[in-house]
Design a protein around this motif. Structure first.
Motif, PDB file in Angstrom:
ATOM      1  N   LEU B  50       0.831  -1.209   0.000  1.00  0.00           N
ATOM      2  CA  LEU B  50       0.000   0.000   0.000  1.00  0.00           C
ATOM      3  C   LEU B  50       0.865   1.259   0.000  1.00  0.00           C
ATOM      4  O   LEU B  50       0.622   2.203  -0.762  1.00  0.00           O
ATOM      5  N   SER B  53       2.911   1.672  -3.391  1.00  0.00           N
ATOM      6  CA  SER B  53       2.071   2.035  -4.543  1.00  0.00           C
ATOM      7  C   SER B  53       1.539   3.465  -4.394  1.00  0.00           C
ATOM      8  O   SER B  53       1.422   4.187  -5.385  1.00  0.00           O
ATOM      9  N   THR B  54       1.249   3.896  -3.151  1.00  0.00           N
ATOM     10  CA  THR B  54       0.788   5.277  -2.969  1.00  0.00           C
ATOM     11  C   THR B  54       1.890   6.275  -3.323  1.00  0.00           C
ATOM     12  O   THR B  54       1.631   7.295  -3.967  1.00  0.00           O
ATOM     13  N   LEU B  57       2.050   6.507  -6.958  1.00  0.00           N
ATOM     14  CA  LEU B  57       0.915   7.265  -7.495  1.00  0.00           C
ATOM     15  C   LEU B  57       1.196   8.766  -7.411  1.00  0.00           C
ATOM     16  O   LEU B  57       0.971   9.509  -8.366  1.00  0.00           O
ATOM     17  N   PHE B  98       0.441   1.681  -9.540  1.00  0.00           N
ATOM     18  CA  PHE B  98      -0.351   2.103  -8.376  1.00  0.00           C
ATOM     19  C   PHE B  98      -1.583   1.223  -8.145  1.00  0.00           C
ATOM     20  O   PHE B  98      -1.652   0.472  -7.186  1.00  0.00           O
ATOM     21  N   LEU B  99      -2.559   1.318  -9.034  1.00  0.00           N
ATOM     22  CA  LEU B  99      -3.869   0.760  -8.677  1.00  0.00           C
ATOM     23  C   LEU B  99      -3.834  -0.755  -8.463  1.00  0.00           C
ATOM     24  O   LEU B  99      -4.365  -1.266  -7.474  1.00  0.00           O
ATOM     25  N   PHE B 102      -1.929  -1.568  -5.366  1.00  0.00           N
ATOM     26  CA  PHE B 102      -2.647  -1.021  -4.208  1.00  0.00           C
ATOM     27  C   PHE B 102      -3.748  -2.000  -3.772  1.00  0.00           C
ATOM     28  O   PHE B 102      -3.862  -2.345  -2.598  1.00  0.00           O
ATOM     29  N   TRP B 103      -4.536  -2.452  -4.750  1.00  0.00           N
ATOM     30  CA  TRP B 103      -5.585  -3.423  -4.425  1.00  0.00           C
ATOM     31  C   TRP B 103      -4.979  -4.725  -3.916  1.00  0.00           C
ATOM     32  O   TRP B 103      -5.515  -5.363  -3.009  1.00  0.00           O
ATOM     33  N   THR B 403      -9.919   4.758  -7.998  1.00  0.00           N
ATOM     34  CA  THR B 403      -9.111   5.422  -6.970  1.00  0.00           C
ATOM     35  C   THR B 403      -9.993   5.878  -5.815  1.00  0.00           C
ATOM     36  O   THR B 403      -9.629   5.719  -4.638  1.00  0.00           O
ATOM     37  N   ALA B 406     -10.810   2.980  -3.798  1.00  0.00           N
ATOM     38  CA  ALA B 406      -9.648   2.558  -3.007  1.00  0.00           C
ATOM     39  C   ALA B 406      -9.501   3.428  -1.762  1.00  0.00           C
ATOM     40  O   ALA B 406      -9.235   2.927  -0.662  1.00  0.00           O
ATOM     41  N   VAL B 410      -9.744   2.193   2.188  1.00  0.00           N
ATOM     42  CA  VAL B 410      -8.738   2.418   3.232  1.00  0.00           C
ATOM     43  C   VAL B 410      -9.368   3.118   4.436  1.00  0.00           C
ATOM     44  O   VAL B 410      -9.082   2.771   5.589  1.00  0.00           O
TER      45      VAL B 410
END
Lengths: 196, 550
Positions: B50, B53-54, B57, B98-99, B102-103, B403, B406, B410
């Motif tokens: 997480l 990837s953030t 992003l 990222f996405l 992230f997932w 996004t 997501a 969170v």
């Protein structure tokens, strides 16, 4: 307001015993992914064959070498099955012998694969060469990874960590090795027009 | 009401005021710092994914703002000849780095909790995949420092241009670029495979597949698509690497097969990849709605079927005309088969709306509606593909809505992730900034496309378009601010002491049956699982004779 629920239905948790066949399923799923990669390369070869006759003029493949390489690997498949069968029956010596033989056949395959590549007589500079090398080298790397897994399984048998009550380490490796064999057979059938 | 668990010291399953794991103790979140390097704990690995990837992003959005600055006026020159390079970095960092990861990170953290297990099926493999992703991301970024790796176009639509006639530095950069993408792809396959096995083999007793929460189902479906689609791309990258590094000619323009193979490779990987960016969000939204409205979705079976149908259709769109594959991943509504994917999304949205309404979900719904409206209007307005309209559609549908989902996810699971709830006020601000930003970007780009502004160009002649480009830049800035705010509030929550109760929402699924954040083994005890809402069942059982007596 307080309510005590001593009889609350609850299950033990924390670190439950390891479910069976986890690694086997993982290997099957990842092998499926690996098959998709090989399928992509085989499809690339077929697409090329759609536009030109393959192998191209001037390229002469050594069918004998291709067949021997394939036989070497295919013969290792029953050996690894033998290893798993021996482990299930707690025949440790047989398992060690079978795994040792499978590793030997695997190394022979990698060696033949390398020899085959070194004697091809053409490079990657043509589209045919590019896809040919991609498939053969990927199959060789795949077999190399399989041999490392087989060595790990052999060490576990030697160390007593794989036995009749715990045969999964050998079965998992066996499944991976079968994937190595099937992937190569598909590659060989694509590259070597034996049937023609 | 205070309820004592069967095991002293165990998680207060029903006690909404149950203490955090270490009240007043150490920082809230499981450590995602240097000590995570050797860990196989799914919670730490999830946080690593997480966090990384953030960061990527935010980097990608900064690149996007630089690109917009270049277009601020017809004669502006901010990034010079590096426009294409930054565009490639922006697109890849936001969509691929990222996405998806992230997932994956959220699923790595939440899925074991939702199915009631203490760990992942293959924790060491998952740890390897996590760090492979981090290394792959670094290698990918390094490629842009080494030279210009983006000669093949933003989606590598001209692979031959990426391998032929390059300087030494650009060849090295392209090698790193291919290598970085290969590592990230391999990491995704390995981690996804592990999630599939975890879901199939490590469910708690009584947790049948029909009782698994929607987010876990969505993660399972996404992982299946990744395992099947990504290796195809890896095979294509292998051929490209042979061309690039060893002088191969498979993708030369004279080889018609090479062009077709690359188109199919991108098509078969890129289409599902683009669509599944939304899939985990649909599952997460279902869980968020049912948790916060304290009732299951009106039809859980249909919700699950919609998720599976969406995953299946993401593959089926491959059949929707490879002749148009040169546009590959960038035209989400260009064929009737791709338009069909709107069906499961619409079903999911209707199920949410039938069950309740919420901020981030409403935002995502608005963006999806905006994208759908644009797709419907586009043919009537005779908008051409390859204009800024397509960029708007990408930003709104394929990136904006997932996004927002997501971020909502969170916020929803923050007590589990960080041991604290994230600030509601800051959350609303993030929602306004990100939703508003994407909407502004989308509308500006739709209008630019309507006025025939081509996409992916670094300059334009008409001064009349200046205001629209300025608007798009402002929208991008809002998204950047929103994401920075999100990252900072998440970091602050992870750093501060945990204070969230185990079950702050009176949740119904198993992740709320443990402390916030969960202990290393996740659960001290699990409730008996007799339905998809085990905690609700337990509450009902306890509210029976004992509750009456009390």
């Amino acid at each position: 307001m307080t309510a005590t629920t001593a009889a609350t239905p609850a299950l033990p948790s924390g670190a439950p015993s390891r479910p069976r066949n986890v690694a086997t399923l993982a290997v099957l799923i990842l092998a499926l992914g690996g098959m998709m990669a090989f399928a992509a390369l085989i499809a690339a070869y077929r697409a090329l064959a759609h536009y030109q006759s393959l192998p191209p003029k001037g390229v002469k493949l050594d069918n004998y070498l291709g067949v021997m390489t394939t036989f070497t690997l295919v013969l290792s498949a029953p050996l690894v099955e033998w290893a798993w069968s021996a482990v299930r029956r707690d025949e440790r010596r047989q398992a060690i012998a079978a795994l040792g033989l499978t590793i030997g056949m695997g190394i022979a395959f990698v060696d033949l694969d390398w020899y085959l590549v070194s004697r091809l007589g053409f490079g990657v500079a043509t589209p045919y060469g590019t896809v040919f090398y991609a498939m053969v080298i990927l199959a060789g790397i795949n077999a190399g990874v399989g041999i490392l897994f087989l060595l790990g399984a052999l060490l576990r048998v030697l160390g007593g960590q794989a036995s009749g009550s715990e045969p999964e380490p050998v079965r998992v490796v066996g499944w991976y090795w079968e994937f190595v064999v099937v992937a190569w057979v598909l590659v060989a059938l694509t590259l070597y027009p034996i049937v023609k | 009401m205070t309820v004592t668990e069967t095991r002293p010291g165990g998680a207060g399953v029903l006690d909404s005021s149950a203490p955090a794991a270490q009240p007043g103790g150490v920082r809230g979140a499981p450590d995602a710092g240097p000590r995570s390097v050797g860990t196989a704990d799914h919670k730490r690995l999830g946080l690593v994914l997480l966090g990384t990837s953030t960061l990527l992003l935010i980097l990608g959005i900064v690149m996007g703002e630089l690109l917009q600055a270049q277009l601020a006026a017809p004669d502006t020159n901010v990034v010079g000849s590096r426009y294409g390079e930054l565009l490639s970095l922006h697109a890849t960092a936001t969509a691929v780095l990222f996405l998806g990861p992230f997932w994956l990170g959220l699923a790595t953290y939440i899925l074991p909790l939702q199915i009631g297990t203490a760990r992942l099926a293959l924790p060491r493999l998952h740890a390897f995949a996590t760090w492979l992703y981090v290394v792959g991301g670094v290698v990918f970024l390094a490629s842009y420092l080494a030279g210009t790796p983006s000669h093949g176009g933003i989606t590598l639509s001209q692979p031959w241009a990426a391998v032929q006639g390059l300087s030494r530095a650009d060849r090295a950069a392209t090698s790193l670029w291919i290598g970085g993408l290969f590592l990230v792809g391999l990491a995704s396959v390995l981690a996804s495979g592990d999630l599939i096995v975890t879901m199939l083999k490590l469910r708690a007793p009584g947790m049948t597949l029909a009782r698994v929460p929607l987010f876990s189902w969505a993660s399972f479906a996404t992982s299946s698509v990744v395992v099947l689609a990504t290796p195809v791309f890896l095979g294509g990258l292998t051929l490209l690497y042979l061309d690039q590094r060893y002088g191969g000619t498979f993708f030369s323009p004279s080889n018609k097969a090479g062009v077709a193979v690359w188109q199919h490779t991108i098509w078969l990987f890129g289409r599902p990849e683009a669509f599944v960016l939304l899939l985990p969000g649909l599952g997460a939204a279902g869980d968020i709605v049912s948790t916060h409205f304290r009732r299951p979705l009106v039809d859980l079976t249909t919700a699950r079927a919609a998720l599976i149908a969406f995953a299946g259709l993401s593959f089926a769109v491959w059949a929707a005309g490879p002749g148009r594959a040169s546009a590959a991943v960038v035209l989400p509504t260009s064929t009737w088969l791709t338009a069909l994917t709107a069906g499961p999304v619409a079903v999911s949205v209707l199920l949410w709306l039938a069950s309740g309404r919420g901020g981030p979900l409403a935002g995502a719904v608005l963006l999806l509606a905006l994208g759908a409206g644009a797709a419907i209007i586009a043919p009537a307005a005779r908008v051409r593909a390859g204009t800024a309209w397509s960029t708007g559609q990408l930003h709104v549908v394929l990136f904006g809505a997932p996004t927002l989902l997501a971020l909502g996810a969170v916020h929803h699971w923050a007590p589990k992730l960080f041991g604290r709830r994230l600030s509601t006020a800051l959350g609303v601000l993030q929602l306004l900034l990100v939703l508003g930003g994407f909407a502004v970007v989308g509308v500006a780009e739709y209008v630019l496309g309507y006025r025939h502004m081509p996409w992916h160009v670094d300059s334009y002649a008409r001064h009349s378009l200046r205001a629209l480009h300025g608007l798009a830049a402002a929208g991008g800035g809002m998204v950047l601010l929103g994401m920075l705010l999100f990252a900072l509030s998440s970091l602050a929550a992870a750093w501060r002491r945990s204070d969230a109760p185990g079950d702050p929402y009176q949740g119904m699924t198993l992740e709320w049956a443990t402390t916030s954040p969960p202990p290393p083994a996740n659960f001290d005890a699990l409730p008996e699982i007799r339905s998809a809402q085990p905690l609700a069942d337990l509450r009902a059982a306890q509210a029976g004779p004992a509750g009456g007596a009390a």
